[in-house]
Design an enzyme around this catalytic site. Structure first.
Site, mmCIF file in Angstrom:
data_model
loop_
_atom_site.group_PDB
_atom_site.id
_atom_site.type_symbol
_atom_site.label_atom_id
_atom_site.label_comp_id
_atom_site.label_asym_id
_atom_site.label_seq_id
_atom_site.Cartn_x
_atom_site.Cartn_y
_atom_site.Cartn_z
ATOM 1 N N LYS A 36 0.842 -1.202 0.000
ATOM 2 C CA LYS A 36 0.000 0.000 0.000
ATOM 3 C C LYS A 36 0.881 1.259 0.000
ATOM 4 C CE LYS A 36 -0.289 -0.202 5.034
ATOM 5 N NZ LYS A 36 -1.071 -0.659 6.174
ATOM 6 N N TYR A 56 15.064 30.823 7.252
ATOM 7 C CA TYR A 56 13.882 31.470 7.809
ATOM 8 C C TYR A 56 14.006 31.638 9.314
ATOM 9 C CZ TYR A 56 11.445 30.760 3.382
ATOM 10 O OH TYR A 56 11.067 30.789 2.069
ATOM 11 N N ARG A 105 -11.506 0.149 15.007
ATOM 12 C CA ARG A 105 -11.502 0.970 13.807
ATOM 13 C C ARG A 105 -12.441 0.245 12.850
ATOM 14 N NH1 ARG A 105 -5.547 1.997 11.419
ATOM 15 N NH2 ARG A 105 -6.095 -0.055 10.650
ATOM 16 N N MET A 165 11.085 24.759 1.941
ATOM 17 C CA MET A 165 10.295 23.949 1.011
ATOM 18 C C MET A 165 11.197 23.153 0.068
ATOM 19 S SD MET A 165 7.356 25.131 -1.687
ATOM 20 C CE MET A 165 6.307 25.910 -0.500
HETATM 21 C C1 LIG Z 1 -0.246 -1.632 6.793
HETATM 22 C C2 LIG Z 1 -0.839 -2.915 7.247
HETATM 23 C C3 LIG Z 1 -0.023 -4.032 7.486
HETATM 24 C C4 LIG Z 1 1.498 -3.973 7.422
HETATM 25 O O1 LIG Z 1 1.994 -3.327 8.568
HETATM 26 P P1 LIG Z 1 3.583 -3.232 8.869
HETATM 27 O O2 LIG Z 1 3.627 -2.739 10.270
HETATM 28 O O3 LIG Z 1 4.137 -2.255 7.898
HETATM 29 O O4 LIG Z 1 4.138 -4.594 8.697
HETATM 30 C C5 LIG Z 1 -0.635 -5.229 7.826
HETATM 31 N N1 LIG Z 1 -1.983 -5.311 7.930
HETATM 32 C C6 LIG Z 1 -2.799 -4.253 7.727
HETATM 33 C C7 LIG Z 1 -4.266 -4.419 7.868
HETATM 34 C C8 LIG Z 1 -2.258 -3.027 7.387
HETATM 35 O O5 LIG Z 1 -3.065 -1.983 7.192
#
Ligand SMILES: *Cc1c(COP(=O)(O)O)cnc(C)c1O
Length: 378
Positions: free
Chosen positions: A43, A269, A141, A317
């Protein structure tokens, strides 16, 4: 044309990390059970590493599934040629549903509403959807509350166009050895799995472990594990690695200017740095628009000429300034912002150290790397 500041992504390191994780999973005594499958979490653009290049590498290295946050990410993976099943973690919205069918994705059903919406969409197309059911064991959640499954699950199981493939949960504090919630979530998940077995008449595939849980406790490996951070060679703090992995991302740049500063003069800055003696600063063309945190000012370091130089003055920036007083530094000299510049231990600056220096987590460091930064894959 490529800007001076580039992220090098070592795909061979990612491949090796997948291999090391699989070897670790296979080596543990599993009491006759098969080693868990590997769900590679790609992701957020593979944690900033470039999902379209990372996905084929983890596929080849033996991952069994890919996982991402939402349908849009999953579609991008399919368009880049990903062939493995893709599990979508996030909650579904109405607009997403077409993508499930058009791109052959595996949705997570984490609410009764989503179950009804996917069932209706599948029925309209005469399709059957394999899904993973998310169970909330204490994160509060997404997910079906574990204690309510006897009421909430039967209508989902009865949906004619939905096929339960797996159940999963997510740990809220897997990296915290002091938190009792980790063990409580494991026990609740085990109990929930028994309820699912009873209601569904079989035990579906189960998974729960993110990177930290994978490292900490083989009891939560179940039938599959879901590492993200470990794939990229970063160990979730404060844990120590028990798997030989290597970081895959380095962030490098070049000095664009060097300036002498007189005593009493301020730099950048709001003059956040004021020289108390004659000083030399080097200007590096990377700033918060590239994802570097403004809190690095006065806290972080970069490597120049094999030495650690402190980041001084405000991170702006598009550039930052480092104190190179007493060092022989010239425009064009290589700068390492994350990565290694020599063999000594102090010649490495990793995402975990950078995160610790500014009070954040390494996931944020790599995911935030700006879209302006070119990724060079090697
Ligand atoms: C992001 C995520 C993971 C992976 O987590 P890490 O700590 O990066 O290994 C696993 N399961 C779910 C549901 C996630 O959202």
């Amino acid at each position: 044309m490529v800007r001076s500041t580039v992220a090098h992504i070592n795909l061979a390191a990612i491949r090796a990390n997948v291999g090391a994780i699989r070897a670790y999973l296979a080596a543990e005594p599993l009491d006759g059970r098969p080693a868990p499958k590997l769900i590679a979490v790609v992701k957020a653009n593979a944690y900033g590493h470039g999902a379209e290049r990372v996905a084929p590498v983890v596929e080849e290295a033996g991952a069994d599934l890919l996982a991402c946050a939402d349908i849009e990410e999953a579609i991008a993976l399919r368009q880049a040629g990903a062939r493995l099943p893709i599990l979508v973690f996030g909650a579904l919205s109405i607009s997403d549903l077409d993508g499930i069918f058009e791109y052959g994705l595996t949705p997570t059903i984490s609410t009764p509403w989503a179950a009804r919406a996917v069932q209706e969409a599948a029925a309209r197309r005469g399709a059957t959807v394999d899904y993973h059911l998310k169970i909330d064991t204490g994160m509060h959640r997404l997910g079906f509350r574990c204690e309510n499954l006897r009421w909430t699950l039967p209508p989902v199981l009865a949906a004619p166009n939905l096929r339960l493939q797996a159940i999963y949960t997510h740990f809220a504090s897997a990296e915290d050895a002091e938190a009792p919630l980790f063990a409580e979530q494991r026990e609740r998940f085990d109990a929930a799995a028994e309820v699912v077995r009873e209601l569904a008449g079989r035990m579906p595939m189960r998974h729960a472990a993110n990177s930290a849980a994978l490292l900490r406790d083989s009891r939560v490996w179940y039938d599959a594990v879901r590492p993200g951070l470990l794939l990229y060679g970063i160990v979730p703090p404060p844990l120590a690695s028990t798997i030989p992995i290597q970081p895959a991302m380095s962030l490098v740049s070049r000095v664009v200017a060097v300036k002498g500063i007189r005593p009493g003069e301020g730099v950048g800055y709001n003059s956040r740095f004021v020289a108390d003696a004659p000083a030399t600063v080097a200007v590096v063309p990377a700033g918060y628009a590239d994802g570097l945190d403004t809190r690095l000012s006065g806290r972080g370091h970069v490597l120049i000429g094999g030495r650690r130089a402190p980041i001084v003055g405000a991170v702006s920036m598009d550039m930052l300034t480092v104190d190179v007083t007493g060092l022989d530094v010239n425009p064009g000299d290589p700068v390492v912002i994350v990565g290694r510049q020599g063999e000594e231990s102090w010649q490495t600056l990793d995402a975990r150290e950078m995160a610790a220096s500014i009070g954040t987590i390494p996931w944020e460091i790599v995911c935030r790397l700006g879209s302006r930064i070119a990724r060079q894959f090697d």
